[in-house]
Design an enzyme around this catalytic site. Structure first.
Site, PDB file in Angstrom:
ATOM      1  N   GLU A   1      47.474  18.862 -16.591  1.00 47.72           N
ATOM      2  CA  GLU A   1      46.029  18.650 -16.695  1.00 47.72           C
ATOM      3  C   GLU A   1      45.721  17.641 -17.792  1.00 47.72           C
ATOM      4  O   GLU A   1      46.426  17.590 -18.796  1.00 47.72           O
ATOM      5  CB  GLU A   1      45.331  19.977 -17.053  1.00 47.72           C
ATOM      6  CG  GLU A   1      44.757  20.714 -15.858  1.00 47.72           C
ATOM      7  CD  GLU A   1      43.423  20.154 -15.375  1.00 47.72           C
ATOM      8  OE1 GLU A   1      43.152  18.936 -15.527  1.00 47.72           O
ATOM      9  OE2 GLU A   1      42.645  20.943 -14.838  1.00 47.72           O
ATOM     10  N   ASP A   2      44.673  16.875 -17.592  1.00 48.49           N
ATOM     11  CA  ASP A   2      44.207  15.992 -18.656  1.00 48.49           C
ATOM     12  C   ASP A   2      43.475  16.782 -19.735  1.00 48.49           C
ATOM     13  O   ASP A   2      43.649  16.521 -20.922  1.00 48.49           O
ATOM     14  CB  ASP A   2      43.315  14.872 -18.095  1.00 48.49           C
ATOM     15  CG  ASP A   2      42.274  15.378 -17.103  1.00 48.49           C
ATOM     16  OD1 ASP A   2      42.310  16.569 -16.732  1.00 48.49           O
ATOM     17  OD2 ASP A   2      41.414  14.580 -16.692  1.00 48.49           O
TER      18      ASP A   2
ATOM     19  N   ASP B   1      38.923  22.841 -20.751  1.00 47.48           N
ATOM     20  CA  ASP B   1      37.687  23.048 -21.509  1.00 47.48           C
ATOM     21  C   ASP B   1      37.382  24.551 -21.487  1.00 47.48           C
ATOM     22  O   ASP B   1      37.988  25.310 -22.230  1.00 47.48           O
ATOM     23  CB  ASP B   1      36.617  22.177 -20.834  1.00 47.48           C
ATOM     24  CG  ASP B   1      35.290  22.187 -21.546  1.00 47.48           C
ATOM     25  OD1 ASP B   1      35.252  22.532 -22.726  1.00 47.48           O
ATOM     26  OD2 ASP B   1      34.272  21.844 -20.913  1.00 47.48           O
TER      27      ASP B   1
ATOM     28  N   GLY C   1      41.424  12.592 -12.726  1.00 49.25           N
ATOM     29  CA  GLY C   1      41.539  12.463 -14.179  1.00 49.25           C
ATOM     30  C   GLY C   1      42.959  12.434 -14.705  1.00 49.25           C
ATOM     31  O   GLY C   1      43.241  11.810 -15.726  1.00 49.25           O
TER      32      GLY C   1
ATOM     33  N   PHE D   1      32.416  15.608 -26.327  1.00 47.99           N
ATOM     34  CA  PHE D   1      32.726  14.987 -25.038  1.00 47.99           C
ATOM     35  C   PHE D   1      33.470  13.678 -25.276  1.00 47.99           C
ATOM     36  O   PHE D   1      32.990  12.800 -25.989  1.00 47.99           O
ATOM     37  CB  PHE D   1      31.451  14.747 -24.242  1.00 47.99           C
ATOM     38  CG  PHE D   1      31.732  14.416 -22.812  1.00 47.99           C
ATOM     39  CD1 PHE D   1      32.007  15.418 -21.896  1.00 47.99           C
ATOM     40  CD2 PHE D   1      31.723  13.098 -22.373  1.00 47.99           C
ATOM     41  CE1 PHE D   1      32.292  15.118 -20.575  1.00 47.99           C
ATOM     42  CE2 PHE D   1      32.001  12.793 -21.046  1.00 47.99           C
ATOM     43  CZ  PHE D   1      32.274  13.802 -20.151  1.00 47.99           C
ATOM     44  N   VAL D   2      34.639  13.536 -24.686  1.00 51.59           N
ATOM     45  CA  VAL D   2      35.456  12.342 -24.892  1.00 51.59           C
ATOM     46  C   VAL D   2      35.734  11.648 -23.552  1.00 51.59           C
ATOM     47  O   VAL D   2      35.674  12.270 -22.490  1.00 51.59           O
ATOM     48  CB  VAL D   2      36.794  12.676 -25.583  1.00 51.59           C
ATOM     49  CG1 VAL D   2      36.559  13.232 -26.977  1.00 51.59           C
ATOM     50  CG2 VAL D   2      37.627  13.652 -24.751  1.00 51.59           C
TER      51      VAL D   2
ATOM     52  N   ASP E   1      36.558  10.750 -17.637  1.00 53.96           N
ATOM     53  CA  ASP E   1      35.411   9.914 -17.271  1.00 53.96           C
ATOM     54  C   ASP E   1      34.088  10.500 -17.742  1.00 53.96           C
ATOM     55  O   ASP E   1      33.980  11.683 -18.031  1.00 53.96           O
ATOM     56  CB  ASP E   1      35.347   9.768 -15.747  1.00 53.96           C
ATOM     57  CG  ASP E   1      34.890  11.053 -15.072  1.00 53.96           C
ATOM     58  OD1 ASP E   1      35.551  12.091 -15.280  1.00 53.96           O
ATOM     59  OD2 ASP E   1      33.853  11.038 -14.375  1.00 53.96           O
TER      60      ASP E   1
ATOM     61  N   LYS F   1      40.325  21.868 -25.425  1.00 54.28           N
ATOM     62  CA  LYS F   1      39.170  22.269 -26.253  1.00 54.28           C
ATOM     63  C   LYS F   1      39.225  23.789 -26.365  1.00 54.28           C
ATOM     64  O   LYS F   1      38.420  24.501 -25.763  1.00 54.28           O
ATOM     65  CB  LYS F   1      37.866  21.842 -25.578  1.00 54.28           C
ATOM     66  CG  LYS F   1      37.632  20.356 -25.548  1.00 54.28           C
ATOM     67  CD  LYS F   1      36.246  20.059 -24.997  1.00 54.28           C
ATOM     68  CE  LYS F   1      36.101  18.585 -24.731  1.00 54.28           C
ATOM     69  NZ  LYS F   1      34.853  18.292 -23.986  1.00 54.28           N
TER      70      LYS F   1
HETATM   71  P1  IMP Z   1      36.826  23.538 -17.345  1.00 54.29           P
HETATM   72  O1  IMP Z   1      38.088  23.848 -18.126  1.00 54.29           O
HETATM   73  O2  IMP Z   1      36.710  24.315 -16.067  1.00 54.29           O
HETATM   74  O3  IMP Z   1      35.608  23.742 -18.212  1.00 54.29           O
HETATM   75  O4  IMP Z   1      36.784  22.035 -16.894  1.00 54.29           O
HETATM   76  C1  IMP Z   1      37.715  21.117 -17.281  1.00 54.29           C
HETATM   77  C2  IMP Z   1      37.366  19.790 -16.646  1.00 54.29           C
HETATM   78  O5  IMP Z   1      36.098  19.329 -17.141  1.00 54.29           O
HETATM   79  C3  IMP Z   1      38.368  18.737 -17.051  1.00 54.29           C
HETATM   80  O6  IMP Z   1      39.438  18.684 -16.128  1.00 54.29           O
HETATM   81  C4  IMP Z   1      37.530  17.497 -17.062  1.00 54.29           C
HETATM   82  O7  IMP Z   1      37.485  16.951 -15.741  1.00 54.29           O
HETATM   83  C5  IMP Z   1      36.156  17.954 -17.438  1.00 54.29           C
HETATM   84  N1  IMP Z   1      35.916  17.751 -18.873  1.00 54.29           N
HETATM   85  C6  IMP Z   1      35.813  18.684 -19.848  1.00 54.29           C
HETATM   86  N2  IMP Z   1      35.589  18.152 -21.039  1.00 54.29           N
HETATM   87  C7  IMP Z   1      35.568  16.804 -20.837  1.00 54.29           C
HETATM   88  C8  IMP Z   1      35.405  15.682 -21.727  1.00 54.29           C
HETATM   89  O8  IMP Z   1      35.240  15.784 -22.961  1.00 54.29           O
HETATM   90  N3  IMP Z   1      35.443  14.456 -21.135  1.00 54.29           N
HETATM   91  C9  IMP Z   1      35.629  14.274 -19.800  1.00 54.29           C
HETATM   92  N4  IMP Z   1      35.805  15.292 -18.945  1.00 54.29           N
HETATM   93  C10 IMP Z   1      35.770  16.557 -19.460  1.00 54.29           C
HETATM   94 MG    MG Z   2      40.027  17.064 -14.582  1.00 50.66          MG
END
Ligand code: IMP
Ligand code: MG
Length: 194
Positions: free
Chosen positions: A110-111, A114, A55, A163-164, A170, A142
């Site tokens: 990081e992209d 969340d 990503g 969700f984007v 992706d 987020k």
């Molecule tokens: P988390 O912070 O462990 O919940 O996960 C983060 C990862 O979830 C990111 O690096 C993305 O790969 C994926 N992710 C979370 N939100 C989105 C979204 O809105 N679109 C696409 N991927 C997302």
């Molecule tokens: Mg990612």
């Protein structure tokens, strides 16, 4: 060749988007600002930028070229065991870094952050290798969905709980190649199918 293509050029992919939230130009402007901050803060420290495949690829490629000091870059890849374990931040390293990071200044790029669970796991893993410092740079945050408090030094944009896709993000492997970021049409996006 034009520098950027208009959204409509992405035919079938663009048809899946209900709203463009960040244009390619808006992203480029913000990425350049982040690169300027990083260049100023890390001047003289030769940082190692670390990203998670796949990503982060567009963001890393653009961020790198807005950084004006010497840096190195390295990548790791992770796999979630399942949707359920991912919810708890359990991931497996599919590809580790190539570089030794002891005593290096790491900038984790990081992209999207969340819940923060994935990042938390990775930061713990990297800290155990005794780098000189670790900071986080994310393009999208987020923050309202965060389950674990993580210090984020550089942040591109804050996002609502939607969700984007696009610019590396992706939905089931698709949409990463869009140069902008947008919301998926509800008829395409099924929350349990990420
Ligand atoms: P988390 O912070 O462990 O919940 O996960 C983060 C990862 O979830 C990111 O690096 C993305 O790969 C994926 N992710 C979370 N939100 C989105 C979204 O809105 N679109 C696409 N991927 C997302
Ligand atoms: Mg990612």
């Amino acid at each position: 060749m034009k520098a950027t293509l208009p959204p409509e050029a992405y035919g079938e992919l663009y048809d899946g988007i209900s709203k463009v939230l960040f244009s390619a130009e808006a992203i480029a402007t913000r990425v350049t600002e982040l690169g300027e901050q990083v260049s100023a803060d890390y001047n003289g420290r030769y940082p190692l930028l670390v990203g998670v495949l796949n990503g982060v690829v567009p963001f890393m490629a653009d961020l790198l070229r807005t950084i004006t000091i010497p840096v190195e870059v390295d990548y790791l890849a992770i796999a979630s065991y399942s949707a359920e374990t991912r919810e708890r931040g359990l991931v497996r390293l599919e590809k580790d870094l190539d570089e030794t990071i002891k005593d290096r200044h790491l900038l984790f790029v990081e992209d999207m952050i969340d819940t923060g669970l994935t990042l938390n796991y990775l930061l713990q893993n990297l800290r155990a290798r005794e780098p000189a410092s670790i900071e986080v740079c994310t393009l999208f945050d987020k923050s309202r969905r965060r389950l674990i408090n993580l210090p984020i030094k550089y942040k591109g944009f804050d996002l609502p709980d939607r969700f984007v896709v696009g610019y590396g993000l992706d939905y089931r492997g698709k949409y990463r190649n869009l140069p902008f970021v947008g919301l998926l049409k509800p008829e395409i996006f099924q929350p349990n199918n990420r």
